[in-house]
Design a protein around this motif. Structure first.
Motif, mmCIF file in Angstrom:
data_model
loop_
_atom_site.group_PDB
_atom_site.id
_atom_site.type_symbol
_atom_site.label_atom_id
_atom_site.label_comp_id
_atom_site.label_asym_id
_atom_site.label_seq_id
_atom_site.Cartn_x
_atom_site.Cartn_y
_atom_site.Cartn_z
ATOM 1 N N MET A 43 0.392 -0.684 -0.074
ATOM 2 C CA MET A 43 -0.260 0.259 -0.055
ATOM 3 C C MET A 43 0.638 1.156 -0.067
ATOM 4 N N THR A 47 1.013 4.747 -2.948
ATOM 5 C CA THR A 47 0.485 5.444 -2.669
ATOM 6 C C THR A 47 1.732 6.676 -3.200
ATOM 7 N N TYR A 60 -4.909 5.004 3.389
ATOM 8 C CA TYR A 60 -5.859 3.468 3.069
ATOM 9 C C TYR A 60 -6.121 3.440 4.587
ATOM 10 N N THR A 104 -8.947 -0.944 3.048
ATOM 11 C CA THR A 104 -8.956 -0.421 2.487
ATOM 12 C C THR A 104 -9.073 0.487 2.036
ATOM 13 N N ILE A 105 -9.454 1.521 1.166
ATOM 14 C CA ILE A 105 -9.097 2.826 0.550
ATOM 15 C C ILE A 105 -10.547 3.034 -0.438
ATOM 16 N N LEU A 182 -7.733 -5.977 -0.448
ATOM 17 C CA LEU A 182 -7.672 -5.169 -1.067
ATOM 18 C C LEU A 182 -9.436 -4.274 -1.699
#
Length: 349
Positions: A43, A47, A60, A104-105, A182
């Motif tokens: 993650m 980003t 996230y 999670t985003i 994800l």
């Protein structure tokens, strides 16, 4: 030492064979602790490569690891120390539980989410399992789903260093794959999930012909809420009912559905003045119990609005309010508003 997996199907990997379901679960929980760190690294790398509005980094959230008890429940284990009580049909194997470690985003626009989705398609973690069975991505946005909760869920493969712990076997450290999840979401849908999940919690407990299916007007479909879950289900449902009433604006079908479920809460669940959980005192909450809450589905004529205490009325109300709340939250998502670095990447690809 051999490892066990489902071959061409997206699957976890363990050193325990399929006859040792509980040992597989214990091992997968330990694997997930390591895999969670690898997911965090993945993650962080994402980003750096894809930004959102005004070049801001994408944020996230790392979800809590799925517990041994929740995995066991999915695998038909109702009592950890009593294998004889295990359910044999309609359950997963431990190798099929792929969301023990998860993140999670939440995006502000659909365009940002779709851009990020397209970027993940290109990552080695997705490419490693994209051609296997049981799809590596579940994208409800591309399926034309309306008036329901929808998100994008990716299964991703991370490689971890793990030491086997099989009884009476030499300890061996190996590099093995572990599957993580994800989830991509948009803000309004994430907000709707807070309320819509109450209805999902009930509908996912529906059983039809031995399978987990909810068909509200089928007399053979039955929702069974275990006694140990009634309190949690009731508290979430009460909050969702309040939200639906505030959104109803005089809609008589919505008000009928909320009235039906309010009656069910009053007649079928026990409300406590207060409950102590650890050092926290919670007031006016529903209690668990020994007996399950059973809702028997079947045809219901909401235009007549009779038999409001019946199972068919309750099943109709659950289905109706689920569609209603998602319909109200999804309609705000239809104007994408493309912004940020993610939008530029999306336009180029």
């Amino acid at each position: 030492m051999p490892t066990y997996t489902r071959g061409d199907i997206i699957s976890q990997t363990t050193f325990w064979d399929t006859y040792h379901k509980r040992e597989q679960i214990e091992e997968l929980v330990e694997q997930a602790k390591i895999a969670n760190k690898e997911l965090h690294k993945f993650m962080l790398e994402l980003t750096k490569n894809v930004k959102c509005e005004g070049g801001k980094p994408i944020k996230y959230m790392r979800g809590p690891l799925k517990t041994r008890e929740r995995i066991a429940e999915k695998c038909g284990i109702t009592q950890w120390d009593e294998p004889s009580t295990d359910r044999k049909s309609g359950v997963k194997t431990p190798l099929e539980v792929k969301d023990i470690a998860r993140a999670t985003i939440v995006f502000s626009t659909i365009a940002q989410m779709m851009a990020f989705r397209n970027y993940i398609y290109k990552t080695p973690n997705f490419q490693a399992i994209k051609d296997k069975q049981s799809p590596a991505v579940k994208d409800l946005w591309t399926k034309g789903v309306e008036d329901e909760y929808k998100d994008v869920k990716f299964f991703l493969q991370v490689n971890i260093e793990f030491t086997s712990n099989v009884t009476n076997r030499p300890k061996e450290k190996r590099t093995i794959p572990h599957i993580v999840e994800l989830q991509l979401n948009v803000s309004q849908m994430a907000r709707g999930k807070k309320y819509g999940h109450a209805f999902y919690n009930l509908s996912r407990l529906g059983k039809l012909d031995g399978k987990s299916v909810f068909v509200w007007d089928n007399p053979d479909c039955v929702i069974t809420v275990p006694g140990a879950k009634k309190g949690n289900v009731g508290n979430k449902l009460r909050t969702a009912i309040v939200m639906c009433r505030s959104m109803a604006q005089g809609d008589q079908q919505v008000l009928l559905a909320t009235n039906i479920l309010s009656k069910m809460l009053t007649s079928k669940l026990r409300l406590l003045d207060k409950r102590v959980t650890g050092k926290k005192v919670e007031y006016n909450v529903y209690a668990n119990g020994d007996n399950p809450l059973v809702i028997r589905c079947g045809p219901y004529n909401s235009k007549v609005a009779a038999n409001q205490d019946s199972g068919p009325a309750q099943a109709w109300a659950i289905s109706y309010l689920s569609s209603y709340i998602w319909g109200n939250f999804t309609k705000f998502q239809r104007k994408p508003g493309i912004t940020g670095t993610a939008a530029n990447w999306f336009a180029e690809h």
